[in-house]
Scaffold this motif. Structure first.
Motif, PDB file in Angstrom:
ATOM      1  N   THR A 177       0.826  -1.206   0.000  1.00  0.00           N
ATOM      2  CA  THR A 177       0.000   0.000   0.000  1.00  0.00           C
ATOM      3  C   THR A 177       0.859   1.254   0.000  1.00  0.00           C
ATOM      4  OG1 THR A 177      -1.740  -1.167   1.208  1.00  0.00           O
ATOM      5  CG2 THR A 177      -1.854   1.230   1.186  1.00  0.00           C
ATOM      6  N   VAL A 228       2.260   1.660  -3.605  1.00  0.00           N
ATOM      7  CA  VAL A 228       1.288   2.079  -4.619  1.00  0.00           C
ATOM      8  C   VAL A 228       0.846   3.522  -4.394  1.00  0.00           C
ATOM      9  CG1 VAL A 228      -1.024   1.667  -5.542  1.00  0.00           C
ATOM     10  CG2 VAL A 228       0.483  -0.264  -5.060  1.00  0.00           C
ATOM     11  N   THR A 272       1.699   7.047  -6.680  1.00  0.00           N
ATOM     12  CA  THR A 272       0.708   7.995  -7.217  1.00  0.00           C
ATOM     13  C   THR A 272       1.014   9.412  -6.752  1.00  0.00           C
ATOM     14  OG1 THR A 272      -0.851   7.630  -5.377  1.00  0.00           O
ATOM     15  CG2 THR A 272      -1.075   6.214  -7.311  1.00  0.00           C
ATOM     16  N   VAL A 274      -6.334   6.477 -12.051  1.00  0.00           N
ATOM     17  CA  VAL A 274      -6.133   5.716 -10.817  1.00  0.00           C
ATOM     18  C   VAL A 274      -7.471   5.339 -10.193  1.00  0.00           C
ATOM     19  CG1 VAL A 274      -5.254   5.836  -8.443  1.00  0.00           C
ATOM     20  CG2 VAL A 274      -3.864   6.706 -10.334  1.00  0.00           C
ATOM     21  N   SER A 329      -9.629   2.776 -12.272  1.00  0.00           N
ATOM     22  CA  SER A 329      -9.043   1.430 -12.178  1.00  0.00           C
ATOM     23  C   SER A 329      -9.326   0.820 -10.813  1.00  0.00           C
ATOM     24  CB  SER A 329      -7.531   1.492 -12.417  1.00  0.00           C
ATOM     25  OG  SER A 329      -7.234   1.999 -13.704  1.00  0.00           O
ATOM     26  N   ALA A 330      -9.174   1.640  -9.772  1.00  0.00           N
ATOM     27  CA  ALA A 330      -9.395   1.159  -8.408  1.00  0.00           C
ATOM     28  C   ALA A 330     -10.856   0.790  -8.165  1.00  0.00           C
ATOM     29  CB  ALA A 330      -8.955   2.225  -7.409  1.00  0.00           C
ATOM     30  N   TRP A 348      -2.706  -6.569  -3.982  1.00  0.00           N
ATOM     31  CA  TRP A 348      -2.461  -5.443  -4.900  1.00  0.00           C
ATOM     32  C   TRP A 348      -3.767  -4.733  -5.259  1.00  0.00           C
ATOM     33  CZ3 TRP A 348      -4.617  -5.119  -9.743  1.00  0.00           C
ATOM     34  CH2 TRP A 348      -5.103  -6.307 -10.320  1.00  0.00           C
ATOM     35  N   LEU A 399      -4.575  -0.822  -4.518  1.00  0.00           N
ATOM     36  CA  LEU A 399      -5.065   0.039  -5.592  1.00  0.00           C
ATOM     37  C   LEU A 399      -6.305   0.815  -5.161  1.00  0.00           C
ATOM     38  CD1 LEU A 399      -4.803   0.930  -8.559  1.00  0.00           C
ATOM     39  CD2 LEU A 399      -6.208  -1.039  -9.191  1.00  0.00           C
TER      40      LEU A 399
END
Length: 601
Positions: free
Chosen positions: A7, A10, A14, A184, A187-188, A403, A407
């Motif tokens: 976490t 990722v 960002t 982002v 996608s999340a 993952w 995300l």
């Protein structure tokens, strides 16, 4: 890899991306700072607009609200999406043609009055500050859960990130950062939904999975969910309504016209070079928004089913929902529940001392449940689940890979930060451009105005952070109030300014003040505390929802009607606008060319 470390990696990646974009796209002029130079491509602007508009409320809260409310939660989908269509069709192209890139600047010129502009600034600041509280709260919730820091530290980190890319980049930096944030957050949002839809229905497209059948059965997902929630004493998921039909109707209208009046979204249509490009970017934004908004109902329903299945093993097996052995032992609860208990958004109280988690409606009419309550001394529902955790905890509940969970954390932060940045820019431009440059210091140079804008942005971030740390009671937990404020104050004055050439400055000022005033009064009277002659009164005007059962969050519709009515009546008894203003209104509605955005004032 360990979830916490993953976490950090990722979310940290960002953040580095956002700051890098801000450095690359830093603003060097007021045109760059306010409207990104007016040269953004329509597709790019559409994506940035989608990120700007889809706040923490859309990403974190909306599916949770639908999950808790059932069918009635669709009012958020209808209100917010319908409002965007109103903005795109009735406001954005005309405002873009008018050529003024802030709402107060439009009000100042259209209503030929600095006083009207000042009132518009007050309305804008009231709405934006109320709205931004929810974004900072969302940042705190996401950071505290996924980064292992306190809620306060999460808000401080969020303030720092926004400062880096908003203050230095202005609208230019914010625009390209929001493009990255959209990638982002979408996608999340969609990747976990695809996984879960396939798990439950065998269909990888969530929108179709919602109407599909459960794997290995001929029972539809929604029919199964209806059976589960009604057996547990809750309202049927596919027919439940929040309160009265009247309240649902005015709530939906409030969200629609409030959305259409959001100044931080309206300003986005000035970042493109032409009116045609503004229309095109509005269409693209609707496409990008639709990806999330059509996925949300599936996320809500599937998360609700998985949550019940986690707590009560009989949900998927078809056994007795109320058999004592079917409820989860607290000591055996999954790791995700333990992690969310730390945040306080998931709470368990062992009311009957049996060490198991009872999760059903306290007011259930299920005869088996009532018999068990009488025989075993069950004390009602023992689990409290905050709506804000549904999306964030969804991949954990479904036991998805680490993952995917990381995300989702990045997506929640991106949604909150993107809207916070847009709101902060709207606040900054209202202070530096509309108050300082246009009213108080007309001789201010472009360099001075740019510096004032950055200072105002920095100050706004500090205020937003403070309100996120200490949210006032009337606004805590919902951004619907911000939409009500926009509906009752900003939307009517824009609509009348475009479509009623007879509307004058006196009507506009009176309408804004009355619409805003009555809405705030109703909100504070129900959610705030009044002190009169040293005595404390709560619920000043007759108890909760005393106006025909309308909730404070839905009252923006009534405020808008008051605004329209007051403005119309006052305009009838005061002088008409000057002839050149009336011709200007006619010209704005005529589909010819557009003023270029040059940054000149």
């Amino acid at each position: 890899m360990d979830l916490q470390i993953l976490t950090y990696l990722v979310v940290g990646a960002t953040f580095a991306l956002y700051i890098g974009i801000a450095v690359w796209a830093r603003a060097g002029s007021t045109s760059d700072f306010y409207v990104a130079g007016g040269g953004v491509h329509p597709v790019t602007n559409g994506m940035a607009t989608a990120a700007d508009w889809m706040s923490a409320a859309s990403f974190i809260s909306m599916a949770g609200l639908i999950s808790n409310m059932g069918y009635g939660g669709g009012l958020f989908l209808m209100g917010w999406t319908g409002g965007y269509v109103l903005m795109a069709c009735l406001l954005a192209p005309y405002l873009r043609k008018f050529g003024k890139f802030t709402v107060p600047a439009f009000v100042a010129d259209r209503y030929y009055s600095k006083t009207a502009a000042a009132v518009a600034v007050i309305c804008l600041l009231t709405m934006s500050i109320t709205y931004i509280i929810g974004q900072m709260t969302g940042v705190g919730v996401t950071f505290s859960r996924f980064l292992g820091v306190s809620n306060e530290m999460g808000i401080y980190l969020g303030m720092g990130i926004v400062f880096c890319y908003a203050v230095f980049g202005g609208m230019k930096g914010i625009t390209y950062t929001q493009v990255a944030q959209y990638c982002v957050l979408i996608s999340a949002y969609t990747i976990p939904a695809i996984f879960i839809s396939f798990q439950l229905t065998g269909i990888p497209i969530p929108q179709f999975g919602l109407g599909g059948t459960m794997v290995g059965t001929d029972v539809s997902l929604l029919a199964k969910l209806d059976q589960v929630v009604t057996d547990l004493g809750f309202s049927q998921y596919t027919t439940a309504l929040p309160g009265s039909k009247l309240n649902m109707f005015v709530y939906t209208i409030s969200l629609m016209i409030g959305t259409a009046g959001l100044p931080h979204v309206i300003i986005r249509f000035f970042t493109v070079p032409t009116v045609a490009a503004a229309r095109s970017s509005a269409g693209w934004a609707l496409v990008f928004i639709a990806i999330l908004y059509t996925t949300a109902p599936a996320v809500a329903a599937m998360a609700r089913l998985n949550l019940h299945a986690t707590v009560n093993t009989a949900v998927m097996s078809g056994g007795d929902m109320f058999a004592a052995e079917s409820s989860l032992k607290h000591e055996d609860r999954p790791a995700w529940m333990k992690r969310w208990e730390v945040t306080g958004l998931l709470k368990w109280e062992d009311k009957n001392g049996d060490g198991r988690i009872q999760y059903y409606n306290d007011k259930t009419t299920n005869p088996t449940a009532q018999a068990n309550i009488a025989a075993a001394g069950w004390a009602g529902n023992e689990l409290s689940v905050n709506a804000d955790i549904i999306v964030l905890a969804n991949p954990e509940i479904a036991l998805l890979p680490n993952w995917v969970i990381a995300l989702v954390a990045a997506g929640g932060v991106a949604a909150a930060l993107s809207t916070a940045a847009g709101l902060l820019l709207a606040i900054s431009s209202a202070i530096s451009h509309d108050l300082l440059k246009k009213i108080w210091m007309p001789d201010l140079s472009e360099k001075g105005e740019l510096m004032a804008g950055k200072v105002a942005m920095a100050g706004s971030i500090v205020v937003a952070g403070y309100l996120g740390l200490n949210p006032p009671g009337f606004a805590a937990g919902t951004v619907a109030l911000a939409f009500g404020i926009a509906a009752s104050s900003i939307f009517p004055v824009l609509m009348m300014g475009i479509f009623n050439k007879r509307m004058n400055k006196e009507g506009a000022i009176a309408g804004m003040l009355c619409g805003l005033g009555i809405t705030l009064f109703y909100v504070f009277a129900h959610k705030g505390i009044f002190f009169i002659k040293g005595t404390e009164y709560l619920g000043l005007i007759g108890g909760a929802n005393s106006f025909f059962g309308i909730t404070p969050e839905a009252f923006g519709t009534i405020g808008a009607l008051v605004n329209f009515g007051t403005a119309y009546v006052v305009s009838k008894f005061t002088p008409a606008p000057p002839e050149h203003i009336q011709k200007l209104v006619e010209d704005v509605r005529t589909p010819r060319g557009s003023k270029a955005i040059s940054g000149a004032h």
